[in-house]
Every structure is written in structure tokens, then in C-alpha cells.
Design a protein around this motif. Structure first.
Motif, PDB file in Angstrom:
ATOM      1  N   ASP A  44       0.742  -1.144   0.126  1.00 19.57           N
ATOM      2  CA  ASP A  44      -0.146  -0.005  -0.132  1.00 19.57           C
ATOM      3  C   ASP A  44       0.835   1.244   0.014  1.00 19.57           C
ATOM      4  O   ASP A  44       1.569   1.708   0.912  1.00 19.57           O
ATOM      5  CB  ASP A  44      -0.737   0.153   1.352  1.00 19.57           C
ATOM      6  CG  ASP A  44      -1.752   1.036   1.483  1.00 19.57           C
ATOM      7  OD1 ASP A  44      -1.705   1.990   0.671  1.00 19.57           O
ATOM      8  OD2 ASP A  44      -2.564   0.972   2.210  1.00 19.57           O
ATOM      9  N   PRO A  45       1.021   1.985  -1.002  1.00 19.57           N
ATOM     10  CA  PRO A  45       1.685   3.005  -1.184  1.00 19.57           C
ATOM     11  C   PRO A  45       1.525   4.239  -0.060  1.00 19.57           C
ATOM     12  O   PRO A  45       2.299   4.791   0.378  1.00 19.57           O
ATOM     13  CB  PRO A  45       1.732   3.603  -2.416  1.00 19.57           C
ATOM     14  CG  PRO A  45       0.897   2.505  -3.408  1.00 19.57           C
ATOM     15  CD  PRO A  45       0.178   1.941  -2.319  1.00 19.57           C
ATOM     16  N   VAL A  46       0.162   4.366   0.029  1.00 21.60           N
ATOM     17  CA  VAL A  46      -0.184   5.514   1.123  1.00 21.60           C
ATOM     18  C   VAL A  46       0.207   4.970   2.518  1.00 21.60           C
ATOM     19  O   VAL A  46       0.803   5.748   3.407  1.00 21.60           O
ATOM     20  CB  VAL A  46      -1.795   5.808   1.039  1.00 21.60           C
ATOM     21  CG1 VAL A  46      -2.065   6.518   2.064  1.00 21.60           C
ATOM     22  CG2 VAL A  46      -2.210   6.166  -0.310  1.00 21.60           C
ATOM     23  N   ALA A  47      -0.222   3.643   2.817  1.00 18.04           N
ATOM     24  CA  ALA A  47       0.364   3.359   4.475  1.00 18.04           C
ATOM     25  C   ALA A  47       1.963   3.183   4.343  1.00 18.04           C
ATOM     26  O   ALA A  47       2.460   3.422   5.337  1.00 18.04           O
ATOM     27  CB  ALA A  47      -0.310   2.041   4.596  1.00 18.04           C
ATOM     28  N   ALA A  48       2.604   2.774   3.351  1.00 17.18           N
ATOM     29  CA  ALA A  48       4.010   2.765   3.166  1.00 17.18           C
ATOM     30  C   ALA A  48       4.706   4.167   3.673  1.00 17.18           C
ATOM     31  O   ALA A  48       5.792   4.151   4.204  1.00 17.18           O
ATOM     32  CB  ALA A  48       4.614   2.447   1.753  1.00 17.18           C
ATOM     33  N   ARG A  49       3.943   5.247   3.440  1.00 21.46           N
ATOM     34  CA  ARG A  49       4.807   6.472   3.828  1.00 21.46           C
ATOM     35  C   ARG A  49       5.013   6.557   5.494  1.00 21.46           C
ATOM     36  O   ARG A  49       5.900   7.223   5.645  1.00 21.46           O
ATOM     37  CB  ARG A  49       3.670   7.660   3.338  1.00 21.46           C
ATOM     38  CG  ARG A  49       3.576   7.725   2.047  1.00 21.46           C
ATOM     39  CD  ARG A  49       2.805   9.075   1.618  1.00 21.46           C
ATOM     40  NE  ARG A  49       2.237   9.190   0.232  1.00 21.46           N
ATOM     41  CZ  ARG A  49       0.935   9.404  -0.195  1.00 21.46           C
ATOM     42  NH1 ARG A  49       0.112   9.991   0.752  1.00 21.46           N
ATOM     43  NH2 ARG A  49       0.785   9.097  -1.355  1.00 21.46           N
ATOM     44  N   GLU A  50       4.203   5.856   6.142  1.00 23.47           N
ATOM     45  CA  GLU A  50       4.354   5.667   7.562  1.00 23.47           C
ATOM     46  C   GLU A  50       5.441   4.856   8.019  1.00 23.47           C
ATOM     47  O   GLU A  50       5.653   4.635   9.204  1.00 23.47           O
ATOM     48  CB  GLU A  50       3.043   5.409   8.120  1.00 23.47           C
ATOM     49  CG  GLU A  50       1.954   6.568   7.917  1.00 23.47           C
ATOM     50  CD  GLU A  50       2.308   7.915   8.200  1.00 23.47           C
ATOM     51  OE1 GLU A  50       3.042   8.074   9.265  1.00 23.47           O
ATOM     52  OE2 GLU A  50       2.227   8.648   7.426  1.00 23.47           O
ATOM     53  N   SER A  51       6.067   4.168   7.027  1.00 26.16           N
ATOM     54  CA  SER A  51       7.118   2.998   7.485  1.00 26.16           C
ATOM     55  C   SER A  51       8.439   3.533   7.384  1.00 26.16           C
ATOM     56  O   SER A  51       8.646   4.773   7.210  1.00 26.16           O
ATOM     57  CB  SER A  51       7.114   1.911   6.508  1.00 26.16           C
ATOM     58  OG  SER A  51       7.709   2.244   5.068  1.00 26.16           O
ATOM     59  N   ILE A  52       9.392   2.800   8.081  1.00 23.91           N
ATOM     60  CA  ILE A  52      10.632   3.353   7.881  1.00 23.91           C
ATOM     61  C   ILE A  52      11.222   3.695   6.628  1.00 23.91           C
ATOM     62  O   ILE A  52      12.339   4.197   6.428  1.00 23.91           O
ATOM     63  CB  ILE A  52      11.710   2.171   8.499  1.00 23.91           C
ATOM     64  CG1 ILE A  52      11.621   0.896   7.796  1.00 23.91           C
ATOM     65  CG2 ILE A  52      11.152   1.952   9.958  1.00 23.91           C
ATOM     66  CD1 ILE A  52      12.882   0.024   8.307  1.00 23.91           C
ATOM     67  N   PHE A  53      10.857   3.086   5.543  1.00 21.87           N
ATOM     68  CA  PHE A  53      10.982   3.378   4.143  1.00 21.87           C
ATOM     69  C   PHE A  53      10.269   4.627   3.639  1.00 21.87           C
ATOM     70  O   PHE A  53      10.992   5.528   2.757  1.00 21.87           O
ATOM     71  CB  PHE A  53      10.829   2.103   3.140  1.00 21.87           C
ATOM     72  CG  PHE A  53      11.217   0.943   3.660  1.00 21.87           C
ATOM     73  CD1 PHE A  53      12.686   0.472   3.588  1.00 21.87           C
ATOM     74  CD2 PHE A  53      10.432   0.084   4.177  1.00 21.87           C
ATOM     75  CE1 PHE A  53      13.021  -0.777   4.107  1.00 21.87           C
ATOM     76  CE2 PHE A  53      10.780  -1.256   4.572  1.00 21.87           C
ATOM     77  CZ  PHE A  53      12.056  -1.521   4.588  1.00 21.87           C
ATOM     78  N   GLY A  54       9.300   5.054   4.098  1.00 23.65           N
ATOM     79  CA  GLY A  54       8.655   6.227   3.514  1.00 23.65           C
ATOM     80  C   GLY A  54       8.146   6.161   2.357  1.00 23.65           C
ATOM     81  O   GLY A  54       7.379   7.163   1.660  1.00 23.65           O
ATOM     82  N   GLU A  55       7.895   4.879   1.507  1.00 23.22           N
ATOM     83  CA  GLU A  55       7.522   4.907   0.443  1.00 23.22           C
ATOM     84  C   GLU A  55       7.328   3.244   0.184  1.00 23.22           C
ATOM     85  O   GLU A  55       7.807   2.510   1.030  1.00 23.22           O
ATOM     86  CB  GLU A  55       8.156   5.431  -0.742  1.00 23.22           C
ATOM     87  CG  GLU A  55       9.637   4.864  -0.716  1.00 23.22           C
ATOM     88  CD  GLU A  55      10.550   5.527  -1.716  1.00 23.22           C
ATOM     89  OE1 GLU A  55      10.020   6.008  -2.682  1.00 23.22           O
ATOM     90  OE2 GLU A  55      11.658   5.858  -1.342  1.00 23.22           O
ATOM     91  N   LEU A  56       6.558   2.916  -0.849  1.00 19.82           N
ATOM     92  CA  LEU A  56       6.454   1.652  -1.272  1.00 19.82           C
ATOM     93  C   LEU A  56       7.717   1.016  -1.782  1.00 19.82           C
ATOM     94  O   LEU A  56       8.472   1.657  -2.444  1.00 19.82           O
ATOM     95  CB  LEU A  56       5.282   1.419  -2.326  1.00 19.82           C
ATOM     96  CG  LEU A  56       5.210  -0.090  -2.768  1.00 19.82           C
ATOM     97  CD1 LEU A  56       3.945  -0.470  -1.863  1.00 19.82           C
ATOM     98  CD2 LEU A  56       4.545  -0.135  -4.272  1.00 19.82           C
ATOM     99  N   VAL A  57       8.158  -0.272  -1.112  1.00 19.68           N
ATOM    100  CA  VAL A  57       9.428  -0.975  -1.693  1.00 19.68           C
ATOM    101  C   VAL A  57       9.233  -2.472  -2.002  1.00 19.68           C
ATOM    102  O   VAL A  57       8.208  -3.067  -1.348  1.00 19.68           O
ATOM    103  CB  VAL A  57      10.525  -0.864  -0.527  1.00 19.68           C
ATOM    104  CG1 VAL A  57      10.947   0.613  -0.381  1.00 19.68           C
ATOM    105  CG2 VAL A  57       9.964  -1.349   0.872  1.00 19.68           C
ATOM    106  N   ALA A  58      10.047  -2.805  -2.722  1.00 19.61           N
ATOM    107  CA  ALA A  58      10.116  -4.451  -3.014  1.00 19.61           C
ATOM    108  C   ALA A  58      10.499  -5.213  -1.826  1.00 19.61           C
ATOM    109  O   ALA A  58      11.039  -4.780  -0.949  1.00 19.61           O
ATOM    110  CB  ALA A  58      10.942  -4.585  -4.147  1.00 19.61           C
ATOM    111  N   SER A  59       9.756  -6.347  -1.901  1.00 17.75           N
ATOM    112  CA  SER A  59      10.104  -7.176  -0.886  1.00 17.75           C
ATOM    113  C   SER A  59      11.584  -7.762  -0.947  1.00 17.75           C
ATOM    114  O   SER A  59      12.064  -8.051  -2.143  1.00 17.75           O
ATOM    115  CB  SER A  59       9.176  -8.780  -0.859  1.00 17.75           C
ATOM    116  OG  SER A  59       9.848  -9.304  -0.164  1.00 17.75           O
ATOM    117  N   GLY A  60      12.290  -7.923   0.116  1.00 15.72           N
ATOM    118  CA  GLY A  60      13.740  -8.308  -0.172  1.00 15.72           C
ATOM    119  C   GLY A  60      13.614  -9.852  -0.644  1.00 15.72           C
ATOM    120  O   GLY A  60      14.549 -10.213  -1.518  1.00 15.72           O
TER     121      GLY A  60
END
Length: 148
Positions: A44-60
Motif C-alpha cells: 500500500d503506497p499510502v500506508a508505506a509513507r508511515e514505514s521506515i522506508f517512507g514509500e512502497l518498496v519491493a520485498s527483499g
């Protein structure tokens, strides 16, 4: 396609191959995460803004799978690969959808099998580096069993 290795004995530490580039699209990132790593910062690009990445990222795990798929699909190990038993992986930086990475494989270590069978063990380092800034996004050291 890369010229295939014909035998473990043709290798030496320090040898390396550039295996092209790959890019994971937004759709691929979300589809993989939906099936195999359903964390909000992969979905979720919107929710990902609240993550440590600040944006959507690919799974390792997706990045590892894509890089390993490129290595195996290159043909480099097609004639000698007998499998493997370990991959030690680091993800020093995130990979964002749409970013292109260059794939490189390097021989770190070689040793013959102690079983007397016509095979050996190769430690190969598979690296993915962003083209835009040269930052490494994945480094995976695999233990590969290769024909001699």
C-alpha cells in the motif's frame, strides 16, 4: 545469454560476470507481496509513507528471487549447476518499484568435494546495484554445487 561455465575447474576466485539489468514494476511488487510477503510497505503506497522506508518498496524476498532468477536464466550455470544449500543475503538499501538494478556474479571461493564425486563447491556472490546512484540493494552469497 552468457557463455556457460563448463566445469568448476574453469573457475578461479575473482572471476565475475555482468548479467544485465532488471526492474520490478509496481504491479510485480504488489503481486509478489500479496502472495509471499504481505507487509503494508510492500502493498500500500499510502500506508508505506508511515514505514521506515517512507514509500512502497519491493520485498527483499522478491528482490532475491528476481536476482537469482536472472543468474540462473543467464545460462552461466546451466551446464554445471547441481543445486546448493545456502544463501546468505543482505539488503543494505531498499529497491523501489521501477528502479533498474545491474546484476553481477563473482566467484569468492572454490573447493573440490571431499566425497570423491565429480563436483565441487563454489561460493558465488550475486549483487544487485541501482543504476541511478550505484547503491547496492542486495548482496547474496550462495553456496553452489557445481559439476567438475
Amino acid at each position: 545469454m552468457t557463455d556457460p561455465i563448463r566445469s568448476l575447474d574453469d573457475l578461479a576466485p575473482g572471476m565475475a560476470w555482468d548479467l544485465g539489468t532488471l526492474t520490478l514494476s509496481h504491479e510485480e511488487v504488489v503481486a509478489f507481496a500479496s502472495n509471499y510477503d504481505p507487509q503494508y510497505f510492500h502493498l500500500d503506497p499510502v500506508a508505506a509513507r508511515e514505514s521506515i522506508f517512507g514509500e512502497l518498496v519491493a520485498s527483499g524476498l522478491h528482490t532475491l528471487s528476481a536476482v537469482f532468477g536472472r543468474v540462473m536464466g543467464s545460462g552461466l550455470l546451466a551446464q554445471v549447476s547441481l543445486g546448493g544449500n545456502q544463501i546468505d543475503t543482505k539488503w543494505p538499501a531498499p529497491l523501489r518499484p521501477g528502479e533498474e538494478i545491474a546484476i553481477r556474479t563473482e566467484v569468492l571461493e572454490l573447493r573440490p568435494s571431499r566425497s570423491g564425486r565429480p563436483l565441487g563447491i563454489a561460493k558465488l556472490k550475486h549483487t544487485g546495484k541501482r543504476l541511478s546512484d550505484g547503491v547496492v540493494v542486495i548482496e547474496a552469497v550462495g553456496t553452489h554445487f557445481l559439476r567438475r
